[in-house]
Design a protein around this motif. Structure first.
Motif, PDB file in Angstrom:
ATOM      1  N   LEU A 141       8.694 -14.643   8.627  1.00 22.86           N
ATOM      2  CA  LEU A 141       9.145 -13.469   7.880  1.00 22.86           C
ATOM      3  C   LEU A 141       7.905 -12.410   8.102  1.00 22.86           C
ATOM      4  CD1 LEU A 141      11.115 -13.606   4.674  1.00 22.86           C
ATOM      5  CD2 LEU A 141      11.425 -12.315   6.628  1.00 22.86           C
ATOM      6  N   PRO A 142       6.503 -12.936   7.803  1.00 25.93           N
ATOM      7  CA  PRO A 142       5.201 -11.928   7.903  1.00 25.93           C
ATOM      8  C   PRO A 142       5.375 -10.982   9.305  1.00 25.93           C
ATOM      9  CG  PRO A 142       4.685 -13.807   6.923  1.00 25.93           C
ATOM     10  CD  PRO A 142       6.011 -14.240   7.460  1.00 25.93           C
ATOM     11  N   LEU A 143       5.635 -11.863  10.404  1.00 25.50           N
ATOM     12  CA  LEU A 143       5.717 -11.137  11.797  1.00 25.50           C
ATOM     13  C   LEU A 143       6.698  -9.987  11.831  1.00 25.50           C
ATOM     14  CD1 LEU A 143       6.079 -13.983  14.282  1.00 25.50           C
ATOM     15  CD2 LEU A 143       4.022 -12.773  13.706  1.00 25.50           C
ATOM     16  N   MET A 144       7.951 -10.106  10.893  1.00 28.24           N
ATOM     17  CA  MET A 144       9.031  -9.057  10.974  1.00 28.24           C
ATOM     18  C   MET A 144       8.700  -8.020   9.834  1.00 28.24           C
ATOM     19  SD  MET A 144      12.048 -11.485  11.611  1.00 28.24           S
ATOM     20  CE  MET A 144      11.452 -13.081  11.358  1.00 28.24           C
ATOM     21  N   THR A 145       7.940  -8.320   8.954  1.00 33.00           N
ATOM     22  CA  THR A 145       8.098  -7.516   7.871  1.00 33.00           C
ATOM     23  C   THR A 145       6.967  -6.804   7.647  1.00 33.00           C
ATOM     24  OG1 THR A 145       7.233  -9.255   6.258  1.00 33.00           O
ATOM     25  CG2 THR A 145       9.631  -8.666   6.435  1.00 33.00           C
ATOM     26  N   ILE A 146       5.426  -7.090   8.061  1.00 28.11           N
ATOM     27  CA  ILE A 146       4.492  -6.413   7.837  1.00 28.11           C
ATOM     28  C   ILE A 146       4.331  -5.074   8.396  1.00 28.11           C
ATOM     29  CG2 ILE A 146       2.073  -6.428   8.001  1.00 28.11           C
ATOM     30  CD1 ILE A 146       2.203  -9.329   7.243  1.00 28.11           C
ATOM     31  N   TYR A 202       0.924  -1.192  -0.154  1.00 27.62           N
ATOM     32  CA  TYR A 202      -0.052   0.104  -0.028  1.00 27.62           C
ATOM     33  C   TYR A 202       0.903   1.182  -0.149  1.00 27.62           C
ATOM     34  CZ  TYR A 202      -3.736   3.268   1.549  1.00 27.62           C
ATOM     35  OH  TYR A 202      -4.771   4.050   1.483  1.00 27.62           O
ATOM     36  N   GLY A 203       1.137   1.863  -1.106  1.00 30.92           N
ATOM     37  CA  GLY A 203       2.268   2.646  -1.537  1.00 30.92           C
ATOM     38  C   GLY A 203       3.649   1.884  -1.198  1.00 30.92           C
ATOM     39  N   GLU A 204       4.078   2.632  -0.313  1.00 34.57           N
ATOM     40  CA  GLU A 204       5.599   2.022   0.341  1.00 34.57           C
ATOM     41  C   GLU A 204       5.544   0.984   0.985  1.00 34.57           C
ATOM     42  OE1 GLU A 204       8.974   3.472  -0.834  1.00 34.57           O
ATOM     43  OE2 GLU A 204       7.583   4.012  -2.432  1.00 34.57           O
ATOM     44  N   GLU A 205       4.332   0.705   1.742  1.00 32.15           N
ATOM     45  CA  GLU A 205       4.376  -0.145   2.901  1.00 32.15           C
ATOM     46  C   GLU A 205       3.989  -1.764   2.551  1.00 32.15           C
ATOM     47  OE1 GLU A 205       1.207   1.269   5.203  1.00 32.15           O
ATOM     48  OE2 GLU A 205       1.397  -0.355   6.919  1.00 32.15           O
ATOM     49  N   ILE A 206       4.551  -2.408   3.323  1.00 35.57           N
ATOM     50  CA  ILE A 206       4.058  -4.002   3.085  1.00 35.57           C
ATOM     51  C   ILE A 206       2.726  -4.074   4.188  1.00 35.57           C
ATOM     52  CG2 ILE A 206       4.740  -6.322   3.176  1.00 35.57           C
ATOM     53  CD1 ILE A 206       7.595  -5.053   3.236  1.00 35.57           C
ATOM     54  N   VAL A 207       1.724  -4.459   3.255  1.00 35.47           N
ATOM     55  CA  VAL A 207       0.593  -4.783   4.318  1.00 35.47           C
ATOM     56  C   VAL A 207       0.455  -6.134   4.393  1.00 35.47           C
ATOM     57  CG1 VAL A 207      -0.533  -2.492   3.714  1.00 35.47           C
ATOM     58  CG2 VAL A 207      -0.853  -4.317   2.098  1.00 35.47           C
ATOM     59  N   ASP A 208       0.877  -7.146   3.352  1.00 35.91           N
ATOM     60  CA  ASP A 208       0.760  -8.424   3.510  1.00 35.91           C
ATOM     61  C   ASP A 208       1.888  -9.154   2.708  1.00 35.91           C
ATOM     62  OD1 ASP A 208      -0.153 -11.003   4.261  1.00 35.91           O
ATOM     63  OD2 ASP A 208      -2.202 -10.726   2.710  1.00 35.91           O
ATOM     64  N   MET A 209       2.117 -10.374   3.120  1.00 37.16           N
ATOM     65  CA  MET A 209       3.198 -10.943   2.303  1.00 37.16           C
ATOM     66  C   MET A 209       3.039 -12.556   2.246  1.00 37.16           C
ATOM     67  SD  MET A 209       6.625 -11.311   4.086  1.00 37.16           S
ATOM     68  CE  MET A 209       7.208 -12.691   3.028  1.00 37.16           C
ATOM     69  N   THR A 210       3.666 -13.240   1.396  1.00 39.02           N
ATOM     70  CA  THR A 210       3.626 -14.707   1.729  1.00 39.02           C
ATOM     71  C   THR A 210       4.879 -15.039   1.060  1.00 39.02           C
ATOM     72  OG1 THR A 210       2.397 -16.688   1.443  1.00 39.02           O
ATOM     73  CG2 THR A 210       2.085 -15.026  -0.449  1.00 39.02           C
ATOM     74  N   THR A 211       5.293 -16.175   1.270  1.00 34.97           N
ATOM     75  CA  THR A 211       6.553 -16.959   0.630  1.00 34.97           C
ATOM     76  C   THR A 211       6.263 -18.097  -0.114  1.00 34.97           C
ATOM     77  OG1 THR A 211       7.672 -16.166   2.553  1.00 34.97           O
ATOM     78  CG2 THR A 211       9.003 -17.510   1.223  1.00 34.97           C
ATOM     79  N   ASP A 212       6.942 -18.215  -1.398  1.00 40.40           N
ATOM     80  CA  ASP A 212       6.736 -19.223  -1.933  1.00 40.40           C
ATOM     81  C   ASP A 212       8.152 -20.045  -2.107  1.00 40.40           C
ATOM     82  OD1 ASP A 212       5.762 -21.347  -3.624  1.00 40.40           O
ATOM     83  OD2 ASP A 212       6.239 -20.292  -5.615  1.00 40.40           O
ATOM     84  N   ILE A 213       8.296 -21.357  -1.589  1.00 40.49           N
ATOM     85  CA  ILE A 213       9.563 -21.835  -1.576  1.00 40.49           C
ATOM     86  C   ILE A 213       9.609 -23.111  -2.567  1.00 40.49           C
ATOM     87  CG2 ILE A 213      10.259 -20.872   0.549  1.00 40.49           C
ATOM     88  CD1 ILE A 213       9.582 -23.837   1.839  1.00 40.49           C
ATOM     89  N   GLY A 214      10.715 -23.998  -2.573  1.00 40.53           N
ATOM     90  CA  GLY A 214      10.676 -25.116  -3.315  1.00 40.53           C
ATOM     91  C   GLY A 214      11.364 -25.002  -4.607  1.00 40.53           C
ATOM     92  N   TYR A 215      11.819 -23.749  -5.028  1.00 48.37           N
ATOM     93  CA  TYR A 215      12.774 -23.424  -6.132  1.00 48.37           C
ATOM     94  C   TYR A 215      13.906 -24.047  -6.169  1.00 48.37           C
ATOM     95  CZ  TYR A 215       9.011 -20.503  -7.374  1.00 48.37           C
ATOM     96  OH  TYR A 215       7.754 -19.796  -7.708  1.00 48.37           O
TER      97      TYR A 215
END
Lengths: 137, 799
Positions: B771-776, B438-451
């Motif tokens: 990570l979401p705990l730390m970044t949102i 939202y603008g510059e702010e991270i309001v939600d995130m998720t991670t995709d691993i397995g690459y």
């Protein structure tokens, strides 16, 4: 023979060497840019390679809109900076010419700066200078 | 060298001056892409630093985006989930473009011939130069670059295509290799095409039974229960009665079997009310029981490993899975159970009721089957080859869909969605973070691993216990021998092997050297992510010094595979002490220099202070360990609280911080480097004499000198080096304080010469999940700092 002001005696001459070299320089620069652009248009092979036309997003297909949603504090802060940066120009010129200024001129410029200052306080109060994140949800 | 047959081999005799100039320009200004797949990538990054200086060879600074590059160095393993991304990055490069395939994994799949791996990147994109090795030395990559330059200089008439004329060749191949036609995919090597593969009419489908079955081994050692264990047992029996069955013969920790219906209750009791509180969920995994020698009634068992931080105890909860393949979710008790349960659903097909968003976490969405089941194919060569068409079809999932899947209830409106990774300059491996902004702010995130899922757990089931050691090196490719140690501690626990003092001291020394090596690379890359370029050149200087010492001792830089069951591969070489002494005397000064250079920098401090805060309570709940946990105020370090390999004999401190932010994580690691140096100095002074290998040769590969003297040792050498030792039936878990945190190996033997099941508990898995705990609530720029401060690495995450 009336003496003319100093600036009249030197006069403005379009063929003065300094202006002439400026024009030559501008033409050369324009020519170089044109030549480079023309060469790149002529020489580049334009192949239809689909993947290259797509925006690069870390190797995956981008999704969603490319338009960021409205509040971009970074942009806002930049605009405010520009706005009040212009104010600095007036404040400085006001300060250096203070002794030669009439009271009327002083009043006008002070009024102008005062209005801008009120604007700054307003922006400040509205949180426009808060370079922090606002909680949305 | 295998350029276009007509163009590459022809000397530029038909070339005019313009062609020669063009070739010269192209050969001397290669712009390689900063393209990280796995271990080889670290060596690729090394050529960029002062010691190797890639610019001397015409290749300038590594580029971050394919738009700016004309050379793609595919460095390391290409996975089926990552392959579409590799292909896309290649196609987004401008022409002419060249490709160097670096390392045995990129060339053929390498040692990772497993379900998830592409058998050579040349099946999906054209390759100009192959650089061999696992991983190749930096010098080998530089040689590959010179080879490529020679190829470019020999291009005939490259000016013609530039001027839109017929003929000539500008560079870069256009063809990809076709398995069975231009590429040999036979695991037995080239030239075997005429010989039928196993399982056809000529040869039986499987090898005759292993002779390990005829061998006798003593039973695994038995854990003696303490009064605290008995109290726990009584409390469990009082609360839950019969259903909780306590195992009498266990090797490593108290084990209790709980029926699925009561699982969540029991876990909740153990976390909040039991006489020993198990505050942390260490790990959840499952075992497919269908191929056991002694088969239980149920097909799958789920294994929950719990850790008590207050009293340094472990507890294993075994849950038999019924025929409906369904278990209750443990997420209400521990939020960190989320990913563990996704992984079990993905790899075993066990469903969890009440899970907030069960999804395929590791395998691609289109994947058929559950690969860790015993019946699913093991090798990629048993499956159809992965080709360019597959890479086009099996695209990574849409970011918005992934965000939706991560949450039970979708939000009303999606804001701007941004992918960071899989191929990104600062993701430290192939990981994909999806940010909603939202603008510059991270309001939600998720991670995709397995690459970066190399399926090592499946590989382990088909390797002897010794053969698996080199794979452990590559799990966390920056920590080398420190990984060997964890695996071997688990195996040695199961076998009851006593390791001699000298070997233990060398193990400690190697582990600490690799901790330093890891922390130096972390330090350089983290501040580079923040925009400070200089330190990375300096930290690689000491890192190279460490790798030189490692090479003198073990013969390898990144992946020594030098520890063995019961000891080491060899004794220390002559002159090792001088190398180590030189290092330990200069290193503290260098660290002090970094402190001045980095933490003295107000901009770096402003970028990390107060960013990505994590409370101790959340950290424990999410299973975070290592320096990341100690930055939240905990003093837990396995080297102190549960010493292994003789760590109790060394004098060192455990640095901690209370902030829980990026700065705290940063400072804890900084001070850890000084402490590691202290431990190494003590190893140097104390190094005991004596054997480097246990003298009980039942499970160990004997000292070569003994095999030349007596027949018993020779026989043991022969058996243990070929089909491998028979490890007594049982299960064991061992954890060490690896450079990134608590790394654990859970090994299960059914009394054969190969692990029946092996699972790795990786520290990065827990950190990245949290990570979401730390970044949102932070900005994108903060996100980069948080990622860097966590110090995770993709193969350790995905295994």
């Amino acid at each position: 023979m009336p003496t003319s002001p100093e600036y009249m005696s030197t006069g403005f001459n379009a063929w003065d060497p300094s202006v002439f070299s400026l024009i030559v320089f501008a033409l050369l620069a324009a020519g170089l840019v044109t030549a480079l652009l023309t060469l790149s248009v002529v020489l580049t092979r334009r192949r239809g390679e689909g993947e290259k036309g797509r925006p690069y997003e870390c190797g995956v297909i981008p999704s969603g809109s490319a338009r960021p949603s409205y509040p971009a504090p970074f942009w806002l802060v930049a605009v405010f900076f520009l706005l009040f940066d212009v104010e600095a120009v007036y404040v400085v010129s006001w300060a250096v010419s203070f002794s030669r200024m009439t009271w009327a001129a002083w009043g006008q410029i002070t009024f102008f700066i005062g209005v801008l200052l009120l604007g700054l306080f307003w922006v400040w109060r509205k949180g426009g200078l808060e370079w922090g994140m606002t909680r949305k949800r | 060298m295998n350029g276009d047959e007509n163009a590459a081999r022809a000397l530029p005799d038909k070339a005019g001056l313009g062609d020669v100039i063009l070739n010269w320009c192209q050969a001397n200004s290669l712009w390689p892409l900063f393209f990280g797949l796995s271990c080889c990538f670290v060596e690729q990054a090394t050529v960029f630093t002062g010691l190797y200086d890639i610019a001397r060879f015409g290749a300038e600074v590594l580029r971050g985006s394919p738009r700016q590059a004309d050379l793609l160095v595919v460095s390391g393993t290409v996975f089926k989930k990552a392959a579409p991304m590799v292909k896309r990055v290649y196609e987004q490069m401008p022409r002419p473009k060249w490709v160097i395939s670096m390392g045995s994994c990129a060339n053929t799949g390498g040692m990772y011939d497993v379900y998830s791996v592409v058998q050579g990147v040349d099946q999906i994109i054209p390759v100009d130069v192959y650089v061999t090795g696992c991983p190749p030395r930096p010098e080998a990559l530089l040689h590959g670059l010179i080879t490529l330059q020679d190829m470019i200089r020999q291009k005939s008439r490259p000016l013609r295509p530039v001027l839109n004329l017929d003929g000539g060749h500008l560079g870069g191949r256009d063809d990809i290799l076709v398995p069975g036609v231009t590429k040999d995919r036979d695991t037995r090597g080239p030239g075997m095409a005429g010989i039928p593969a196993r399982g056809t009419s000529v040869t039986p489908p499987v090898f005759a039974g292993s002779r390990s079955d005829e061998m006798w081994t003593p039973p695994a050692p038995k854990l003696s229960f303490t009064p605290a264990h008995d109290a726990l047992r009584e409390a469990l029996a009082a609360r839950f009665g019969e259903p909780s069955a306590w195992h009498e013969t266990v090797v490593d920790m108290p084990t209790v079997t709980v029926p699925a219906q009561r699982l969540v209750e029991v876990l909740d009791f153990l976390k909040h009310e039991a006489p020993i509180r198990f505050e942390r969920l260490e790990d959840i995994t499952a075992v497919d029981e269908t191929a056991r020698k002694v088969r239980p009634e149920h097909d799958f068992t789920a294994i929950y490993t719990l850790t008590s931080l207050s009293s340094v105890e472990y507890l294993r909860v075994r849950v038999p899975v019924g025929a409906d393949l369904e278990l209750p979710s443990a997420t209400p008790v521990w939020p960190s159970a989320n990913w563990y349960e996704c992984e079990i659903w993905d790899l075993f097909g066990i469903r969890f009721t009440g899970h907030p968003g069960l999804r395929r976490l590791i395998m691609p969405e289109e994947w058929q089957g559950h690969p860790l089941r015993k019946g699913d194919p093991q090798r990629a060569t048993e499956m159809a080859p992965y080709l360019a068409e597959d890479a086009r079809r099996e695209q990574p999932e849409d970011a918005v869909r992934l965000l939706e899947k991560a949450h039970a209830a979708p939000p009303a409106r999606r804001e701007f969605v941004l992918n960071i990774g899989p191929h990104h300059y600062s993701t430290h491996g192939l990981v994909r973070f999806i940010l909603e902004l939202y603008g510059e702010e991270i309001v939600d995130m998720t991670t995709d691993i397995g690459y970066h899922h190399r399926g090592v757990e499946k590989i382990a089931e088909h390797q002897s216990w010794h053969q698996f050691i080199p794979y452990t090196d590559r799990l966390d490719y920056l920590s080398g021998a420190a990984n060997n140690l964890t695996y071997l501690l688990a195996v040695e626990k199961l076998c009851g092997v006593a390791v001699p003092q000298r070997a233990q001291c060398v193990r400690v020394m190697l582990a600490e050297f690799y901790r330093l090596s890891n922390h130096l690379l972390w330090l350089g890359t983290m501040v580079q992510d923040l925009g400070m370029i200089t330190p990375v050149f300096h930290t690689f200087r000491e890192r190279e010094q460490i790798l030189d010492i490692m090479e003198a001792i073990t013969g390898a830089r990144l992946h020594p595979a030098w520890l063995r069951i019961g000891g080491l591969a060899m004794d220390l070489p002559d002159g090792w002490d001088k190398l180590v002494r030189d290092f330990v005397t200069i290193f503290p000064k260098r660290v002090a220099g970094y402190r001045r250079m980095i933490t003295g920098n107000p901009i770096v401090r402003a970028r990390v202070k107060g960013i990505g805060r994590l409370s101790l309570e959340n950290a424990v709940d999410h299973g975070i360990s290592g320096a990341n946990l100690r930055a939240c105020g905990s003093t837990r370090d396995l080297r102190k609280v549960a010493p292994y390999s003789g760590y109790e004999q060394y004098d060192f401190d455990i640095p901690t911080r209370d902030g829980g932010d990026c700065l705290a994580r940063f400072e804890v690691r900084f001070e850890e480097m000084v402490q590691s140096n202290r431990i190494i100095a003590q190893c140097l002074e104390w190094m005991p004499s004596g054997r480097f290998m246990a003298d009980d040769y039942r499970y160990c590969i004997p000292d070569k000198r003994d095999t030349l003297r007596d027949i018993e040792s020779l026989i043991h050498h022969f058996i243990n080096a070929t089909r491998g030792p028979k490890v007594p039936a049982g299960e064991a878990y061992a954890a060490t304080e690896a450079p990134r945190g608590e790394q654990g190996f859970y090994v299960v033997s059914d009394g054969g010469n190969m692990p029946y099941r092996l699972h790795m508990r990786s520290p990065g898995y827990a950190s990245v999940q949290a990570l979401p705990l730390m970044t949102i609530g932070h900005t994108i720029a903060d996100f980069i700092a948080i990622m860097g401060s966590l110090d995770y690495i993709a193969p350790d995450l995905d295994r």
